[in-house]
Motif scaffolding. Structure first.
Motif, short mmCIF file in Angstrom:
data_model
loop_
_atom_site.label_atom_id
_atom_site.label_comp_id
_atom_site.label_asym_id
_atom_site.label_seq_id
_atom_site.Cartn_x
_atom_site.Cartn_y
_atom_site.Cartn_z
N HIS A 247 0.84 -1.19 0.00
CA HIS A 247 0.00 0.00 0.00
C HIS A 247 0.88 1.25 0.00
N LEU A 248 0.29 2.33 -0.43
CA LEU A 248 0.99 3.62 -0.45
C LEU A 248 0.91 4.23 0.94
N ASP A 249 2.06 4.64 1.45
CA ASP A 249 2.12 5.27 2.78
C ASP A 249 1.36 6.60 2.74
N PRO A 250 0.30 6.74 3.55
CA PRO A 250 -0.47 8.00 3.52
C PRO A 250 0.38 9.24 3.79
N LYS A 251 1.47 9.07 4.52
CA LYS A 251 2.33 10.21 4.83
C LYS A 251 3.22 10.60 3.65
N VAL B 259 15.48 -17.74 1.51
CA VAL B 259 15.44 -17.02 0.24
C VAL B 259 14.34 -15.96 0.25
N ARG B 260 13.16 -16.35 0.72
CA ARG B 260 12.04 -15.41 0.77
C ARG B 260 12.36 -14.21 1.66
N ASP B 261 12.92 -14.47 2.84
CA ASP B 261 13.24 -13.38 3.77
C ASP B 261 14.26 -12.42 3.17
N ALA B 262 15.22 -12.95 2.44
CA ALA B 262 16.23 -12.09 1.82
C ALA B 262 15.61 -11.21 0.74
N ILE B 263 14.67 -11.76 -0.02
CA ILE B 263 13.98 -10.96 -1.04
C ILE B 263 13.15 -9.86 -0.39
N VAL B 264 12.49 -10.19 0.70
CA VAL B 264 11.65 -9.20 1.41
C VAL B 264 12.49 -8.02 1.88
N VAL B 265 13.65 -8.29 2.46
CA VAL B 265 14.51 -7.21 2.95
C VAL B 265 14.90 -6.28 1.81
N LEU B 266 15.30 -6.85 0.70
CA LEU B 266 15.75 -6.06 -0.44
C LEU B 266 14.59 -5.28 -1.07
N LEU B 267 13.45 -5.94 -1.22
CA LEU B 267 12.30 -5.30 -1.87
C LEU B 267 11.72 -4.19 -1.01
N LYS B 268 11.66 -4.41 0.31
CA LYS B 268 11.15 -3.37 1.20
C LYS B 268 11.97 -2.09 1.06
N ASP B 269 13.28 -2.22 1.01
CA ASP B 269 14.14 -1.05 0.91
C ASP B 269 13.89 -0.29 -0.38
N LYS B 270 13.71 -1.02 -1.48
CA LYS B 270 13.49 -0.37 -2.77
C LYS B 270 12.14 0.35 -2.81
N MET B 271 11.12 -0.27 -2.21
CA MET B 271 9.78 0.33 -2.23
C MET B 271 9.66 1.52 -1.30
N GLN B 272 10.31 1.45 -0.14
CA GLN B 272 10.22 2.54 0.83
C GLN B 272 10.81 3.84 0.30
N ARG B 273 11.74 3.73 -0.62
CA ARG B 273 12.32 4.95 -1.20
C ARG B 273 11.28 5.79 -1.92
N HIS B 274 10.19 5.14 -2.36
CA HIS B 274 9.17 5.83 -3.13
C HIS B 274 7.83 5.90 -2.40
N GLY B 275 7.85 5.70 -1.09
CA GLY B 275 6.64 5.86 -0.30
C GLY B 275 5.72 4.64 -0.31
N LEU B 276 6.22 3.50 -0.72
CA LEU B 276 5.41 2.29 -0.76
C LEU B 276 5.80 1.36 0.38
N ILE B 277 4.82 0.69 0.95
CA ILE B 277 5.05 -0.22 2.07
C ILE B 277 4.70 -1.64 1.63
N LEU B 278 5.62 -2.56 1.83
CA LEU B 278 5.38 -3.97 1.50
C LEU B 278 4.74 -4.65 2.71
N ASP B 279 3.52 -5.13 2.54
CA ASP B 279 2.79 -5.78 3.63
C ASP B 279 3.08 -7.28 3.68
N GLU B 280 3.18 -7.91 2.54
CA GLU B 280 3.40 -9.36 2.52
C GLU B 280 4.01 -9.77 1.18
N PHE B 281 4.90 -10.74 1.25
CA PHE B 281 5.54 -11.26 0.04
C PHE B 281 5.54 -12.78 0.11
#
Length: 274
Positions: A97-101, A149-171
């Motif tokens: 989801h898009l971070d409301p802030k 493997v899944r946890d490593a992808i989550v860490v990397l993807l969260k960082d990329k999405m947070q740069r643009h105001g997006l929050i990863l809820d589940e992968f």
């Protein structure tokens, strides 16, 4: 098209244009639940987002743009390569989801729609993260260490999405697919490992049974040895005396009427007078 139909179509078109004009010229804008609004004045965004509700605006000059901040989901597929250069087809699913802030930042830096965020940010970031992580593991490890493997992808993807105001809820990693030859090799290896484990279990069971038989035989030998040790000369004499007593108790006191020996047989009359 006859005249009456054309007249009805013309009226409907005029009604639509009038409704759009009223909306465009209305001095207010509505932000629905689950969304945030960004007002632009002659195309320039203000540095504030608007909560759900009714908000005043300057007709013609200002426009309310809506940004969805609800949790959304999506699935994607792509190709990647493992550390041992095996071709892998991956299928993933994410909730985000898009971070409301961060609505204003996303609007100004990416675009006035969450669909644009998906196309420009989420899809490329997901593909890049999956490829980067799968390259750290061999094809076999991608299966045996799936959670890691899944946890490593989550860490990397969260960082990329947070740069643009997006929050990863589940992968979720839905599936890893390999080439047919490699899949068969994995199946053969798993089958061989299962047979090996079965053979080891059988060998262990046979060893336990053999040890049990050995313990039983040893216990029986020790019992016999103990019995032999308990048979002493005194015990043998005691048993002989007991046997003689039993024989005497069974005798009725009458001598045999006929005896045999080296002399001729004689008839003995027990009632004869001496």
């Amino acid at each position: 098209m006859n005249f009456s139909t054309f007249s009805l179509f013309k009226k409907l078109l005029l009604l639509i244009v009038a409704a759009m004009a009223v909306i465009w010229l209305a001095p207010f804008a509505i932000v629905p639940t689950g969304w945030r609004g960004v007002i632009t004045t002659f195309g320039q965004a203000k540095g504030v987002s608007y909560e759900p509700g009714i908000h005043f605006r300057i007709p013609v000059a200002q426009t309310m743009h809506l940004m969805n901040v609800q949790i959304q989901n999506g699935e994607g597929e792509g190709e990647a390569a493992s550390k041992d250069l095996q071709a892998i087809h991956t299928k993933v699913a994410i909730n985000y989801h898009l971070d409301p802030k961060r609505v204003v930042d996303a609007f100004m830096n990416v675009g006035p729609s969450t669909d644009i965020l998906v196309e420009r940010i989420i899809i490329p970031a997901t593909h890049e993260s999956v490829k980067a992580v799968t390259a750290r593991f061999t094809a076999e490890e991608l299966i045996t260490r799936r959670t890691e493997v899944r946890d490593a992808i989550v860490v990397l993807l969260k960082d990329k999405m947070q740069r643009h105001g997006l929050i990863l809820d589940e992968f979720n990693l839905i599936n890893f697919s390999f080439s047919k030859s490699f899949s068969e090799a994995i199946e053969n290896k798993v089958r061989a490992e299962q047979l090996k484990q079965q053979a080891e279990r059988d060998l262990q069971r046979m060893q336990i049974e053999a040890e049990q038989k050995l313990v039983g035989a040893k216990a029986e030998a020790e019992s016999l040895a103990l019995q032999r040790q308990q048979i002493t000369p005194d015990l043998l004499t005691l048993r002989r005396i007991e046997n003689e007593r039993m024989a005497i108790s069974k005798w009725n006191g009458v001598l045999p009427s006929v005896t045999g020996g080296a002399v001729p047989f004689l008839q003995i009359d027990p009632d004869a007078k001496r």
